[in-house]
Design a protein around this motif. Structure first.
Motif, short mmCIF file in Angstrom:
data_model
loop_
_atom_site.label_atom_id
_atom_site.label_comp_id
_atom_site.label_asym_id
_atom_site.label_seq_id
_atom_site.Cartn_x
_atom_site.Cartn_y
_atom_site.Cartn_z
N ALA A 67 30.49 50.02 37.64
CA ALA A 67 31.54 49.03 37.94
C ALA A 67 31.16 47.67 37.38
CB ALA A 67 31.76 48.95 39.45
N GLY A 68 29.89 47.27 37.56
CA GLY A 68 29.45 45.99 37.00
C GLY A 68 29.51 45.98 35.48
N GLY A 69 29.10 47.10 34.87
CA GLY A 69 29.17 47.19 33.41
C GLY A 69 30.60 47.17 32.90
N ALA A 70 31.50 47.81 33.64
CA ALA A 70 32.91 47.83 33.22
C ALA A 70 33.51 46.43 33.29
CB ALA A 70 33.70 48.79 34.11
N ILE A 71 33.18 45.69 34.34
CA ILE A 71 33.69 44.31 34.44
C ILE A 71 33.12 43.47 33.30
CG2 ILE A 71 33.69 42.22 35.85
CD1 ILE A 71 33.60 44.07 38.32
N PHE A 72 31.82 43.63 33.03
CA PHE A 72 31.19 42.87 31.96
C PHE A 72 31.85 43.15 30.61
CE2 PHE A 72 28.05 42.98 28.49
CZ PHE A 72 27.66 41.65 28.46
N ALA A 73 32.16 44.41 30.34
CA ALA A 73 32.69 44.78 29.03
C ALA A 73 34.20 44.59 28.93
CB ALA A 73 32.34 46.23 28.72
N ALA A 74 34.94 44.91 30.00
CA ALA A 74 36.40 44.85 29.94
C ALA A 74 36.94 43.46 30.28
CB ALA A 74 37.01 45.89 30.89
N ILE A 78 35.61 37.21 33.71
CA ILE A 78 35.47 37.41 35.15
C ILE A 78 33.99 37.51 35.50
CG2 ILE A 78 35.97 38.95 37.08
CD1 ILE A 78 38.48 37.69 36.04
N TYR A 79 33.27 38.29 34.73
CA TYR A 79 31.84 38.52 34.97
C TYR A 79 31.07 37.19 34.88
CZ TYR A 79 27.30 40.89 34.54
OH TYR A 79 26.00 41.33 34.73
N ALA A 80 31.30 36.45 33.82
CA ALA A 80 30.56 35.21 33.61
C ALA A 80 30.90 34.17 34.67
CB ALA A 80 30.88 34.65 32.22
#
Length: 380
Positions: A67-74, A78-80
């Protein structure tokens, strides 16, 4: 060919599915850890509790990492931005999560009661702290996070750690704690027997009622006491991501607008409330398997209620509503989302299959005799 606008919605849904998968799988072992010092009265009982989650907890972490990786990539903005605003809170979460592998590994190294009690409390912290912080973070997101962008899209966070601990956010934290403790107690019903089973069953009834009550209270607070965010004017869902190219305003009751636009969305809060109440009722009848299903549906309903109410907003800005991050202006490029979708269609089913197989292979109840028998070779 899927167009950019649809891809963005698909990835919003997939991130939600991954978060729900994390809550359902990792949620019960967080709950068991938090209940360790409450439900387990003896060392043997606590060993039984730990062994119910021992084969699963590290595999369950895959959902959290994915989930964290998906937010980071997609949705990299939002992640930053979230890590800028919630940095200390997220660090505390990670520090608490570190206690779990340490506790599982080191608790059994010595038979000294003081040593084992210390690791029991470490495992308690590893369960309760993340559950509380996840809820507090969501409570702050619903109210808006104080950040802005400059002309080169550099984000600046204007809040403080202590400002995150406001009354509504703490209520959201209690909802999160109650629902994960409920999920953990239902898991213990499935996996234990005798005195542990009876204590877990009684707690499941209380926690099911508490989860439903707290969730209803939070919903009332959102509807009458928290302003939502509304986009002003048309938004081009096919345009390149840029949060500066829109206008948004605060509006009373706006987080309820989507229920008028998408009537089927009402299913989410009904699942959240009904599932929790069903946990209490099914636990009274000793129907542990169905209680676990009801608990899982309740978690899914609660999480999707928050996401569905906010759509298309993902991280609203209380400092400047027009700089809020939405599905339409915080995503990666169309090519990136398309490549990720192909990868997800291949590997998510594999993760689901492995998870289902591991639960099937480790099915059955764990008894005190299993952890005291030298031939059992239980690892914890």
């Amino acid at each position: 060919m899927i167009d950019y606008e649809v891809l963005r919605v698909i990835w919003w849904l997939l991130v939600g599915v991954l978060l729900i998968g994390f809550a359902i799988t990792d949620g019960f072992d967080l709950g068991v850890g938090a209940l360790l010092t409450l439900v387990g009265r003896t060392d043997e009982e606590r060993r039984v509790m730990i062994n119910t989650i021992g084969p699963h907890w590290d595999g369950n972490q895959v959902w959290f990492i994915t989930a964290g990786g998906a937010i980071f990539a997609a949705f990299p903005m939002i992640y930053a931005t979230a890590f800028s605003g919630f940095y200390l809170a997220l660090f505390l979460t990670l520090a608490a999560l570190w206690m779990r592998p340490l506790g599982f590994d080191y608790r059994s190294k010595l038979t000294n009661p003081t040593w084992r009690r210390a690791w029991d409390w470490a495992l308690f912290a590893g369960g309760i702290v993340p559950a509380l912080i996840f809820g507090v973070a969501l409570g702050n997101v619903l109210q808006g996070v104080p950040f802005t962008f400059d002309e080169i899209l550099k984000v600046t966070y204007h809040g403080s750690f202590w400002a995150l601990l406001n009354p509504f956010a703490l209520l959201a934290g209690l909802v999160s704690v109650a629902m994960l403790l409920m999920h953990g107690s239902v898991w213990l019903q499935l996996k234990t027997a005798d005195r542990l089973f009876e204590r877990a069953r009684g707690l499941s009834v209380l926690l099911g009622l508490a989860t439903a009550a707290l969730f209803v209270l939070a919903g009332i607070w959102v509807s009458v006491g928290i302003d939502g965010y509304v986009l002003v004017g048309a938004v081009d869902g096919l345009a390149a991501s840029n949060p500066m190219n829109k206008a948004a305003v605060l509006e009373s009751g706006a987080w309820l607008n989507n229920y008028g636009r998408f009537p089927l969305l009402i299913v989410a809060p009904l699942l959240g409330i009904g599932g929790a109440l069903a946990v209490a009722w099914l636990s009274l009848g000793c129907r542990s398997g169905w209680a676990f299903v009801a608990s899982s549906l309740s978690l899914a309903g609660i999480i999707f209620t928050a996401g569905g109410s906010m759509f298309p907003f993902m991280l609203p800005s209380s400092a400047n509503p027009s700089m809020s991050l939405t599905v339409w202006d915080a995503s990666s490029s169309e090519t990136t989302l398309m490549i990720m979708l192909v990868v997800a269609l291949i590997f998510v089913p594999l993760v689901l299959a492995y998870t289902a197989w591991s639960f099937w292979a480790m099915r059955g109840r764990i008894l005190e005799q299993d952890v005291t028998d030298a031939k059992a070779h239980t690892p914890y």
